[in-house]
Design a protein around this motif. Structure first.
Motif, mmCIF file in Angstrom:
data_model
loop_
_atom_site.group_PDB
_atom_site.id
_atom_site.type_symbol
_atom_site.label_atom_id
_atom_site.label_comp_id
_atom_site.label_asym_id
_atom_site.label_seq_id
_atom_site.Cartn_x
_atom_site.Cartn_y
_atom_site.Cartn_z
ATOM 1 N N ARG A 9 0.875 -1.265 -0.009
ATOM 2 C CA ARG A 9 -0.074 0.044 0.057
ATOM 3 C C ARG A 9 0.818 1.211 0.167
ATOM 4 N N ILE A 10 2.005 0.985 0.705
ATOM 5 C CA ILE A 10 2.890 2.182 0.488
ATOM 6 C C ILE A 10 3.317 2.645 -0.942
ATOM 7 N N LEU A 11 4.021 1.515 -1.431
ATOM 8 C CA LEU A 11 4.176 1.633 -2.933
ATOM 9 C C LEU A 11 3.091 2.522 -3.941
ATOM 10 N N GLN A 12 1.733 1.710 -3.612
ATOM 11 C CA GLN A 12 0.486 2.224 -4.296
ATOM 12 C C GLN A 12 0.496 3.547 -3.987
ATOM 13 N N GLN A 13 0.275 3.978 -2.781
ATOM 14 C CA GLN A 13 0.144 5.529 -2.499
ATOM 15 C C GLN A 13 1.323 6.389 -2.752
ATOM 16 N N TYR A 14 2.553 6.089 -2.893
ATOM 17 C CA TYR A 14 3.772 6.789 -3.278
ATOM 18 C C TYR A 14 3.517 7.029 -4.869
ATOM 19 N N GLU A 15 2.828 6.056 -5.639
ATOM 20 C CA GLU A 15 2.860 6.068 -7.094
ATOM 21 C C GLU A 15 1.517 7.098 -7.314
ATOM 22 N N SER A 73 0.926 9.629 -5.790
ATOM 23 C CA SER A 73 1.054 10.794 -5.285
ATOM 24 C C SER A 73 2.049 11.685 -6.430
ATOM 25 N N LEU A 74 2.414 10.896 -7.387
ATOM 26 C CA LEU A 74 3.484 11.477 -8.383
ATOM 27 C C LEU A 74 2.560 11.794 -9.713
ATOM 28 N N PRO A 75 3.257 12.833 -10.232
ATOM 29 C CA PRO A 75 2.843 13.235 -11.530
ATOM 30 C C PRO A 75 2.772 11.993 -12.713
ATOM 31 N N ALA A 76 1.651 12.086 -13.736
ATOM 32 C CA ALA A 76 1.533 11.021 -14.404
ATOM 33 C C ALA A 76 2.569 10.675 -15.298
ATOM 34 N N ALA A 77 3.207 11.828 -15.653
ATOM 35 C CA ALA A 77 4.429 11.455 -16.663
ATOM 36 C C ALA A 77 5.583 10.545 -15.732
ATOM 37 N N GLN A 78 5.712 11.135 -14.661
ATOM 38 C CA GLN A 78 6.812 10.430 -13.607
ATOM 39 C C GLN A 78 6.390 9.110 -13.375
ATOM 40 N N GLN A 79 5.006 8.683 -13.264
ATOM 41 C CA GLN A 79 4.481 7.362 -13.126
ATOM 42 C C GLN A 79 4.862 6.423 -14.172
ATOM 43 N N GLN A 80 4.763 6.892 -15.330
ATOM 44 C CA GLN A 80 5.139 5.966 -16.540
ATOM 45 C C GLN A 80 6.547 5.701 -16.366
ATOM 46 N N GLU A 81 7.234 6.461 -16.049
ATOM 47 C CA GLU A 81 8.948 6.265 -15.961
ATOM 48 C C GLU A 81 9.499 5.521 -14.876
ATOM 49 N N CYS A 114 12.920 6.449 2.126
ATOM 50 C CA CYS A 114 12.362 6.004 3.530
ATOM 51 C C CYS A 114 11.602 7.164 4.099
ATOM 52 N N THR A 115 12.077 7.993 4.126
ATOM 53 C CA THR A 115 11.511 9.383 4.733
ATOM 54 C C THR A 115 10.264 9.617 4.093
ATOM 55 N N GLN A 116 10.254 9.758 2.615
ATOM 56 C CA GLN A 116 9.030 9.916 1.666
ATOM 57 C C GLN A 116 8.142 8.982 2.062
ATOM 58 N N PHE A 117 8.614 7.604 2.227
ATOM 59 C CA PHE A 117 7.529 6.666 2.257
ATOM 60 C C PHE A 117 7.056 6.723 3.900
ATOM 61 N N PHE A 164 13.002 0.301 -4.401
ATOM 62 C CA PHE A 164 11.880 0.510 -3.895
ATOM 63 C C PHE A 164 10.970 -0.419 -2.997
ATOM 64 N N THR A 165 11.007 -1.567 -3.474
ATOM 65 C CA THR A 165 10.685 -2.734 -2.634
ATOM 66 C C THR A 165 11.307 -2.691 -1.349
ATOM 67 N N THR A 166 12.701 -2.681 -1.178
ATOM 68 C CA THR A 166 13.165 -2.861 -0.025
ATOM 69 C C THR A 166 12.993 -1.541 1.008
ATOM 70 N N ALA A 167 13.065 -0.490 0.122
ATOM 71 C CA ALA A 167 12.591 0.835 1.287
ATOM 72 C C ALA A 167 11.007 0.611 1.984
ATOM 73 N N ALA A 168 10.188 0.289 0.899
ATOM 74 C CA ALA A 168 8.730 0.248 1.253
ATOM 75 C C ALA A 168 8.817 -0.852 2.357
ATOM 76 N N LEU A 169 9.301 -2.102 2.314
ATOM 77 C CA LEU A 169 9.277 -3.095 3.208
ATOM 78 C C LEU A 169 9.699 -2.669 4.613
ATOM 79 N N TYR A 170 11.069 -1.794 4.393
ATOM 80 C CA TYR A 170 11.701 -1.493 5.349
ATOM 81 C C TYR A 170 11.019 -0.650 6.259
#
Length: 257
Positions: A115-121, A123-131, A174-177, A139-145
């Motif tokens: 859910r952290i990864l989903q909400q982070y995505e 929160s980003l602009p559409a163009a940035q989400q695609q990249e 991690c601070t952003q997450f 990302f996976t490690t930071a979200a789990l941590y």
């Protein structure tokens, strides 16, 4: 690094295959461009890391303890550089959240991390989400941590270093997450409150079923009423029990008179 010296190092750790040497030399060349800024790394240690990466990619058995000794680095620093170069060169296999959690013993944090990864995505602009590729180890490690920290789950220290990223980059992510993780954890706690209150009310209901007989003694309902049942079953059993108590009381009065 001189090719001859590179081959001597390879020979010392048992690598003589031309194919593995060629691959290691390619990693060495790429590292000059992609792996800048690595701390505590020398030309020799970088060469050893490239040789190990090449050997691993071709499933060639290697004496890793001797390789570390030859690199001149401590085991901790060597593995840190190995992970970092593996990530920077794009060689690290992207473990999913669940696989990563299984590896580090924190399966309870998977849903929150997802859910952290989903909400982070979101929160980003559409163009940035695609990249963005959220399946990357960083990302996976930071979200789990972060999920583990928010849920107060103890984790292996190696989890943070397995991202392959520099500590500063990992910590900033991690601070952003963190804000997403705290919000999710708060929502989960809020949902648990009604359940706890319901359980408390159920206990109070059972206590209310206690009554006194004609002699003033406290009579407790049968044990089966204390077992978790549906409201209909509890009511039915209670009525039956109360009827029997009243019948016994009437019989006792009849005998006394």
């Amino acid at each position: 690094m001189d090719k001859e010296l590179f081959r001597k190092l390879a020979s010392k750790i048992g690598i003589t295959s031309v194919k593995i040497l060629s691959q290691a030399e390619e990693y060495m060349r790429l590292s000059q461009v992609k792996c800048v800024g690595l701390g505590s790394v020398t030309a020799t240690s970088k060469a050893i890391v490239c040789l190990e990466l090449a050997a691993t990619s071709m499933k060639f058995p290697l004496d890793k303890e001797y390789a570390i000794k030859l690199s001149g680095l401590s085991s901790k620093v060597y593995h840190s550089n190995l992970k970092a170069m593996e990530c920077m060169l794009g060689l690290q296999s992207n473990l999913g959240l669940r696989d990563l959690a299984v590896q580090y013993g924190c399966l309870d944090a998977v849903n929150v991390a997802s859910r952290i990864l989903q909400q982070y995505e979101d929160s980003l602009p559409a163009a940035q989400q695609q990249e963005l590729d959220l399946s990357k180890p960083l990302f996976t490690t930071a979200a789990l941590y972060t999920a583990c920290k928010c849920m107060k789950i103890r984790t292996d220290r190696k989890l943070a270093s397995s991202s392959g990223a520099r500590k500063g980059i990992f910590d900033r992510l991690c601070t952003q997450f963190q804000k997403f993780g705290q919000q999710i954890s708060h929502e989960a706690s809020s949902m648990e409150e009604p359940i706890k209150k319901a359980q408390k009310r159920q206990k109070t209901l059972t206590e209310m079923l206690e009554m006194e007989d004609d002699d003033g003694n406290l009579v407790t309902p049968p044990k089966e009423l204390h077992i978790e049942k549906t409201e209909e079953e509890v009511t039915k059993n209670y009525e039956e029990w109360k009827r029997k108590i009243l019948e016994n009381a009437l019989k006792a009065k009849a005998v006394a008179s």
